[in-house]
Each structure stands twice: as C-alpha cells, then as structure tokens.
Motif scaffolding. Structure first.
Motif, PDB file in Angstrom:
ATOM      1  N   TRP A  91     -25.783  -1.800  -7.720  1.00 14.08           N
ATOM      2  CA  TRP A  91     -25.225  -1.375  -6.444  1.00 14.08           C
ATOM      3  C   TRP A  91     -26.317  -1.247  -5.391  1.00 14.08           C
ATOM      4  O   TRP A  91     -26.033  -0.947  -4.233  1.00 14.08           O
ATOM      5  CB  TRP A  91     -24.503  -0.035  -6.597  1.00 14.08           C
ATOM      6  N   GLN A 135     -14.571  -5.254   8.761  1.00 12.68           N
ATOM      7  CA  GLN A 135     -13.486  -4.355   8.391  1.00 12.68           C
ATOM      8  C   GLN A 135     -12.384  -4.385   9.447  1.00 12.68           C
ATOM      9  O   GLN A 135     -12.641  -4.562  10.638  1.00 12.68           O
ATOM     10  CB  GLN A 135     -13.999  -2.923   8.206  1.00 12.68           C
ATOM     11  N   GLU A 189     -14.969   1.734  -3.380  1.00 14.92           N
ATOM     12  CA  GLU A 189     -15.506   0.379  -3.278  1.00 14.92           C
ATOM     13  C   GLU A 189     -15.350  -0.318  -4.622  1.00 14.92           C
ATOM     14  O   GLU A 189     -15.488   0.309  -5.672  1.00 14.92           O
ATOM     15  CB  GLU A 189     -16.980   0.454  -2.876  1.00 14.92           C
ATOM     16  N   TYR A 190     -15.066  -1.617  -4.565  1.00 15.88           N
ATOM     17  CA  TYR A 190     -14.907  -2.413  -5.786  1.00 15.88           C
ATOM     18  C   TYR A 190     -15.818  -3.614  -5.711  1.00 15.88           C
ATOM     19  O   TYR A 190     -15.809  -4.356  -4.714  1.00 15.88           O
ATOM     20  CB  TYR A 190     -13.455  -2.867  -5.953  1.00 15.88           C
ATOM     21  N   HIS A 218     -18.367  -7.210  -2.234  1.00 17.02           N
ATOM     22  CA  HIS A 218     -17.699  -5.929  -2.484  1.00 17.02           C
ATOM     23  C   HIS A 218     -16.503  -5.768  -1.545  1.00 17.02           C
ATOM     24  O   HIS A 218     -16.565  -6.153  -0.376  1.00 17.02           O
ATOM     25  CB  HIS A 218     -18.666  -4.766  -2.252  1.00 17.02           C
ATOM     26  N   ARG A 266     -13.592  -2.766  -0.119  1.00 12.02           N
ATOM     27  CA  ARG A 266     -13.485  -1.307  -0.033  1.00 12.02           C
ATOM     28  C   ARG A 266     -12.339  -0.868   0.865  1.00 12.02           C
ATOM     29  O   ARG A 266     -11.853  -1.637   1.714  1.00 12.02           O
ATOM     30  CB  ARG A 266     -14.793  -0.704   0.477  1.00 12.02           C
ATOM     31  N   ASP A 296     -11.786   2.541   3.329  1.00 13.70           N
ATOM     32  CA  ASP A 296     -12.607   3.617   3.889  1.00 13.70           C
ATOM     33  C   ASP A 296     -11.804   4.426   4.898  1.00 13.70           C
ATOM     34  O   ASP A 296     -11.174   3.865   5.801  1.00 13.70           O
ATOM     35  CB  ASP A 296     -13.847   3.007   4.559  1.00 13.70           C
ATOM     36  N   SER A 329     -17.770  -6.951   2.137  1.00 17.28           N
ATOM     37  CA  SER A 329     -19.190  -7.025   2.488  1.00 17.28           C
ATOM     38  C   SER A 329     -19.926  -7.957   1.547  1.00 17.28           C
ATOM     39  O   SER A 329     -19.462  -8.258   0.429  1.00 17.28           O
ATOM     40  CB  SER A 329     -19.831  -5.632   2.428  1.00 17.28           C
TER      41      SER A 329
END
Length: 225
Positions: A50, A58, A178-179, A186, A188, A190, A222
């Motif tokens: 990570w 986004q 987040e995945y 990644h 996510r 948020d 991302s």
C-alpha cells in the motif's frame, strides 16, 4: 521369553514392505497442490503493498446546507454533482497505512430560496480544496480508513441584488474504504464533512448573517507509482 526365541524377518521381506509403503505415498504427494514456498523453490507469493505515491479521479455528489438570518431565519439545503482530482502518498507502518492527501473538487451546490426580509436569496458553493491525513488498516485487499485535515472552499451569497463571495478554511473529517485491484490500481468510496463559512455582511443596507457547511460522497479510482 528368551531373546533367542525372537525371529527376524528376512531382509528381502522388509525391503518388499518398504517399497509397498513408498509407492502409495509418492502417488499421493504427486497429487498435492502446488504451494509456493512449501512444495517449490519459488518462495511465498509477494505481499500486496500500500506504500507509495498515487493520483486519482473522483466523482460523486455533494450537499450544502445552512441558514440565513436577517430579522428572521431561513434554513436551506441543496445537493449537486461533484468531481475532481486527488493525489497523495502512503507509508506502511507496522500493520497500519499512514497517508497525506490533497484534492481539488468542483462542487455544483446552488440553491435559490425565498426569505421573508430579503426576498429571493441565492447560496452557492463552486469549489473546495483539502489537505488531510489518513490512517488505514489493510485487511487483505480492503483498507478502511479515517481522515482529518483542513478544507478551503468558496461561498457566494446573493441578496437584495448584491453578491458577495468569501473563502473560508475549516476542519475536514471523513472516512472511507479502499480496494486494491492491483498494486497500482485502487478503487475507493470516500465521505467527508466540512464547514463553508460563517458570513456576516451588509447587503444593500441590510445586515445578513449566514452559516453554511457541506458534505460529500465520492467514488474514486487511482494509480500508484
């Protein structure tokens, strides 16, 4: 019983028994699944990382809410589209991920409403930018996290035919998950909450006090490098 009475099996018989036992064991081991690091020299599979810098896009929705006071008080709220960019860096510290992130977001929050003293009033929030720290706990490919920082955002108010815009800094609080599709890509979700402004100004001879805040839910993707 005397030791001389114990009979020993011939060596040929013992060899036959040993071969009979080895052949089924070899067949079983041949059917065992490949396990890197245990049944081969490949070693264990690499651990998902990570740590590193990243940039992302986004989109989502934001909502602005507040109140206008001038003799009487009127509350308002309005949601709208939101979208923008974010970038940051993560550090892996023991079982946690610590991060620092900045973002720039377009906010489509516009609301026109009627006020008893001011007539038609328009409140608007066009953009926000944030700097925040994150603390995450990776669980395999998922990482839930909490965030906190500072947000600067514009707030425009139109009343009595006069428009005034201010920019205010406020505390930003948030959370998300987040995945990791891979080490580089990644996804996510948020959520964040921040204040917009506490404005007290004169609009064409009328004193107006306004307080507003906003929150948003964003989906992002991302790329780490």
């Amino acid at each position: 019983m005397a030791l001389t009475s114990i009979s020993f099996l011939p060596i040929t018989t013992l060899s036959g028994c040993l071969i009979a036992a080895i052949i089924p064991a070899s067949a079983i081991s041949a059917d065992m699944p490949s396990m890197p690091g245990l049944y081969s020299d490949a070693g264990p599979a690499p651990r998902l990382t990570w740590e590193g810098s990243y940039m992302g896009l986004q989109i989502g929705a934001g909502q602005m809410g507040g109140e206008i006071t001038s003799t009487t008080k009127t509350e308002f709220d309005k949601g709208g589209f939101a979208g923008g960019l974010y970038a940051g860096h993560n550090w892996q510290v023991s079982n946690f991920v610590l991060g620092l992130e900045a973002d720039l977001t377009y906010m489509g929050n516009k609301k026109s409403f009627s006020h008893a003293t001011l007539g038609t009033v328009k409140a608007q929030n066009n953009w926000s930018t944030s700097l925040k720290g994150r603390v995450g706990l990776p669980i395999d490919r998922f990482m839930p996290y909490l965030s906190a920082g500072v947000t600067a955002a514009d707030y425009k108010l139109t009343a009595n035919g006069v428009s005034k815009t201010t920019t205010n800094a406020s505390i930003n609080l948030g959370a998300g998950v987040e995945y990791a599709l891979s080490d580089q890509v990644h996804l996510r979700a948020d959520y964040s909450l921040n204040g917009l402004n506490a404005m007290k100004k004169n609009f064409a001879g009328t004193q107006v006090k306004s307080e507003a805040a906003s929150h948003r839910l964003m989906l992002g993707v991302s790329y780490s490098f």
